[in-house]
Design a protein around this motif. Structure first.
Motif, short mmCIF file in Angstrom:
data_model
loop_
_atom_site.label_atom_id
_atom_site.label_comp_id
_atom_site.label_asym_id
_atom_site.label_seq_id
_atom_site.Cartn_x
_atom_site.Cartn_y
_atom_site.Cartn_z
N PRO A 1 0.79 -1.23 0.00
CA PRO A 1 0.00 0.00 0.00
C PRO A 1 0.82 1.28 0.00
O PRO A 1 0.28 2.33 -0.29
CB PRO A 1 -0.82 -0.09 1.27
N GLN A 2 2.12 1.19 0.36
CA GLN A 2 2.90 2.42 0.24
C GLN A 2 3.74 2.29 -1.01
O GLN A 2 4.71 1.56 -1.05
CB GLN A 2 3.80 2.63 1.46
N PRO B 1 4.79 4.83 -4.57
CA PRO B 1 4.59 6.19 -5.08
C PRO B 1 3.58 6.30 -6.21
O PRO B 1 3.10 7.39 -6.49
CB PRO B 1 5.99 6.58 -5.56
N GLY C 1 -2.28 6.76 -3.59
CA GLY C 1 -2.82 6.64 -2.25
C GLY C 1 -2.45 5.29 -1.69
O GLY C 1 -1.43 4.73 -2.05
N VAL C 2 -3.29 4.79 -0.80
CA VAL C 2 -2.95 3.54 -0.13
C VAL C 2 -3.69 2.39 -0.79
O VAL C 2 -4.68 1.89 -0.28
CB VAL C 2 -3.25 3.63 1.37
N MET D 1 -8.05 -3.48 -1.39
CA MET D 1 -8.35 -2.14 -0.89
C MET D 1 -8.74 -2.20 0.58
O MET D 1 -8.67 -3.24 1.21
CB MET D 1 -9.41 -1.45 -1.73
N GLY D 2 -9.18 -1.08 1.09
CA GLY D 2 -9.60 -1.04 2.48
C GLY D 2 -8.60 -0.35 3.37
O GLY D 2 -8.83 -0.20 4.56
N TYR D 3 -7.48 0.09 2.79
CA TYR D 3 -6.48 0.76 3.63
C TYR D 3 -6.91 2.18 3.98
O TYR D 3 -6.25 2.85 4.76
CB TYR D 3 -5.13 0.77 2.92
N LEU D 4 -7.97 2.63 3.36
CA LEU D 4 -8.52 3.94 3.74
C LEU D 4 -10.01 3.80 4.04
O LEU D 4 -10.79 4.69 3.77
CB LEU D 4 -8.26 4.96 2.63
#
Lengths: 577, 220
Positions: free
Chosen positions: A222-223, A225, A229-230, A249-252
């Motif tokens: 998720p990190q 560039p 986003g995540v 997904m789901g990191y935000l």
């Protein structure tokens, strides 16, 4: 519901007497169908009645009736209103047949309903949690599930208002933190979930022959560039070629819907800003439309024009931003972005002048907009729209469109055919670049869009380059609409009725959708007559557009995955909500 | 060396050497060079990241402060800007990234969410402030903070760095610093430092026999 739809729908209940029943609850529309007949009815809908586009799948928990309901919104890509199909199951162990085999675009939405509401979809190819993580305790959108910082069912909280006892939420929680655990839980005995299940779901094609190349699993994010986003992608590679890909997904995941169901109707307006945080005005628009449908009110003329103006400025802003990002992803680090951001800042100045905030505008109200546009801001907009923005758009076009590297990297890469785009419920530029001229502004007009002259741009190759060109075309059309708005905007009130903090919303359901810059943005709102929505669901365009990511990437090189993702133009606030 | 403060060590410099020689302390010269070359990590979480990009762009241009080099790798960065809502699913990665950053390292909590949960604090997967896990040097209020506010945050951090002394900073010790234990995703987010407390509270709940219904925890 328009007349044509009425005719079509009645033929649906003629065709399936006893099986398809009209939904007779007050304020509701559409049809109820039993889960065991769902597949047959949906197949008929698709194959004989032309409803080829499954827009939205929403789970609703009707706790008082002890029912779980799944709501499907079908559309025709040729245009027209919705056909709403619902199926109800018991709350305990709810199982509904999955529509993924018929409409692959339902995949993520069904996973979301499983994750948040615990509705199991039989025959779903990959039913795992999507927004929370495997091992998460409970299904948070169920009405009897309470979050660790739970205070009361609905806002405004009595503890805070009118008495005004203020305390920290941490003080009331036994762990003094935003966590909760089942009774008797022992953290030392817990074995954390690995990604085994995920990797097992990724196909690993066995090759025959003695010279085998090892397939490699690569995690992007998720990190990272270039994930905007995540966002995380698990890519299976054979050499440099992508064999399969899974987006994670789901990191935000910020619990937009759970918070939205505790909020009052108006309190949700600022939260919609934070969905797709690049284009907050469009989000406001969609939500305002949905609730206005329920309330049966219409904004006055001037407000309608202001709304369209803001929505189209947002479209310009979003597209120039996403083109800048696409170039970033192609390796032209930040310089094209600087050009894009320059125009964005000017539009943000307009937003700040009318709403008071650069990004989180919170500008729309039910039945109008919050503030009128002052004359000097109008002048500014006029200058922008008539002079600067068209010029800068041509400049962008001139710099990028015929660039050799852009063409080499984008043409024929990440192709999505028209049939697959429709099947995967893609929307917005992704759908139109694949040759489907489907735009909600024309297909199912809302607000005052039918008054304006503009074209729906279409491109036919369905690759990254066409998505880029389509965005340029759309910006031109947006400017065309804006010029007409500026010519025609009348004087007058900007709110129908008195502005009020607590709106009265009659019981019922409504689905409001707009053509957001990224695709069809829909809000499904259920009211039971109380000050808070009973169900508040967002059909996020980029979340559903991501369903087609794997298909676009298969067979491409790993370096192109980043560009394909850039061409979908995701915003994580909306994907994860 | 245009900075006047550097020339105030209290020693007399002969007039013919004043243009070539400056006397200063190690702390001062070290902090001066460090504060003017902060390299932020290129790492955006949510809405605030967009304003961070806006700050990096030509209108606000934070390269004026010596921080134009945004590094995607934590190994090459010394400033982490936590720009957006920190969720439980993301916090293990954030802590890992923080552990990977070489010392000296600084953290800016940008915006309401990173500082304390913000509008999403009541959410079930939101961490109520990144400072529950990693130490934060500067908090910037706002939702999202304007680029001006972010720049002000940078300047505040620079002032903080200016005041640090090599003698008292937590890094450059004989033994390397302890990494922060990485939180684990269980039925809910588990902080390894709090295992005992979790066990104790959950055990008490089980003893009381008021087994909560599925998905429902004890509320006092």
């Amino acid at each position: 519901m328009n007349e044509q739809v009425e005719v079509q729908s009645s033929s649906l209940s003629d065709r399936f007497p006893e099986i398809v029943l009209p939904d007779t609850r007050t304020g509701y529309s559409g049809f109820l169908v039993k889960p065991e007949n769902l597949i047959a009815v949906v197949r008929t809908l698709r194959e004989e009645m032309g409803y080829d586009y499954l827009s939205s799948v929403t789970g609703v928990d009707y706790l008082p009736e002890n029912k779980m309901e799944v709501v499907y919104h079908f559309y025709r890509t040729t245009g027209g209103g919705a056909l709403v199909l619902k199926t109800q199951v018991e709350r305990e162990n709810p199982v509904v047949p999955s529509l993924t085999p018929l409409f692959p675009g339902a995949e993520f939405q069904e996973r979301e309903a499983w994750d948040l509401l615990g509705i199991r979809f039989a025959d779903h190819p990959d039913l795992r949690r999507i927004l929370t993580w495997e091992g998460f305790h409970g299904h948070p959108l169920r009405k009897d599930w309470k979050e660790p910082f739970f205070e009361e069912e609905a806002k405004p909280f009595k503890s805070r208002w009118p008495e005004g006892h203020v305390y920290r939420a941490e003080d009331k929680n036994p762990f003094h933190d935003n966590v909760q655990f089942p009774a008797g839980f022992d953290p030392e005995l817990w074995s954390p979930e690995t990604d085994e299940l995920l990797y097992a779901g990724l196909k690993r094609v066995d090759k025959t022959g003695d010279f085998l190349t090892e397939q490699v699993v690569v995690n992007l994010g998720p990190q990272h560039p270039s994930t905007h986003g995540v966002f995380r992608m698990v890519v299976v590679l054979d050499g440099e070629t992508v064999v399969d890909l899974k987006p994670i997904m789901g990191y935000l995941h910020r619990n937009h819907e759970k918070i939205g169901e505790r909020n009052t109707f108006l309190q949700n307006m600022p939260f919609t800003d934070r969905l797709d945080y690049v284009c907050s005005m469009s989000n406001n628009f969609g939500y305002a439309l949905a609730v206005e449908k329920l309330m049966g009110i219409h904004p006055p003329e001037r407000a309608e024009y202001i709304r369209v103006m803001m929505a189209e400025l947002t479209r310009y802003l979003n597209h120039i931003f996403s083109i800048g990002f696409l170039l970033n992803d192609l390796g032209a680090f930040f310089t094209p972005m600087l050009y894009a951001l320059e125009e964005r800042e000017l539009i943000l100045d307009v937003f700040e002048a009318v709403s008071g905030s650069r990004m989180m505008c919170n500008y729309f109200r039910f039945g109008g907009v919050a503030r009128d546009i002052p004359d000097e801001v109008m002048q500014k907009i006029r200058k922008l729209v008539l002079d600067r923005l068209p010029r800068k758009l041509d400049e962008m076009d001139y710099f990028i469109t015929h660039n050799e590297i852009v063409r080499g990297r984008c043409e024929g890469v990440g192709v999505l055919t028209a049939e697959r785009a429709i099947a995967l419920s893609a929307s917005g530029p992704v759908l139109r670049a694949s040759g489907v001229p489907y735009d909600v502004r024309r297909a199912d007009p809302y607000s005052i869009y039918e008054r304006f002259e503009f074209n729906i741009p279409v491109r036919y190759n369905g690759d990254i380059y066409d998505r880029y060109l389509l965005r340029l075309d759309e910006m031109r059309q947006s400017l065309r609409i804006l010029q007409q708005v500026l010519r025609d905007i009348p004087e007058g009130p900007i709110m129908s009725g008195k502005p009020q903090y607590q709106v009265r919303v009659p019981a019922g359901e409504a689905y409001g959708r707009v053509e957001g810059p990224k695709g069809e943005l829909g809000f499904y709102v259920v009211s039971n007559g109380k000050p808070n929505p009973w169900r508040y669901h967002v059909r996020a365009p980029t979340f559903i557009n991501l369903t087609s990511l794997a298909e676009m990437c298969r067979g491409q090189k790993i370096a192109d995955v980043v560009t394909v993702l850039g061409s979908i133009d995701i915003v994580l606030g909306e994907v994860d909500r | 060396m245009g900075d006047e403060n550097l020339n105030s060590a209290g020693y007399e410099i002969p007039p013919e050497m004043q243009s070539q020689v400056a006397i200063t302390t190690l702390d001062k010269i070290y902090n001066w060079s460090r504060k003017n070359s902060l390299w932020p990590m290129m790492f955006g979480l949510a809405c605030c990241a967009i304003e961070m990009i806006g700050t990096a762009a030509s209108r606000f241009d934070f390269s004026r402060f010596g921080m134009e080099v945004m590094r995607p790798s934590p190994r090459q960065a010394d400033l982490m800007i936590v720009s957006g809502t920190v969720t439980k699913k993301m916090i293990p990665q954030i802590v890992r990234l923080y552990n990977q950053m070489p010392e000296p390292r600084y953290v800016i909590a940008m915006g309401a969410c990173a500082s304390g949960g913000g509008p999403f604090k009541e959410g079930y997967t939101v961490v109520a402030g990144v400072d529950k896990f990693i130490p934060v040097d500067v908090y910037i209020p706002g939702c999202p903070p304007t680029p001006q506010a972010l720049l002000h945050g940078f300047i505040t951090l620079m002032k903080k760095i200016e005041k640090q002394s090599l003698r008292s900073v937590p890094w450059y010790q004989k033994t390397p610093g302890e990494p922060i234990p990485i939180p684990i995703l269980g039925p809910d987010l588990m902080d390894p430092r709090k295992f005992d407390q979790i066990k104790q509270v959950c055990g008490k709940l089980a003893e009381q026999g008021n087994e909560p219904a599925e998905g429902e925890a004890a509320h006092e």
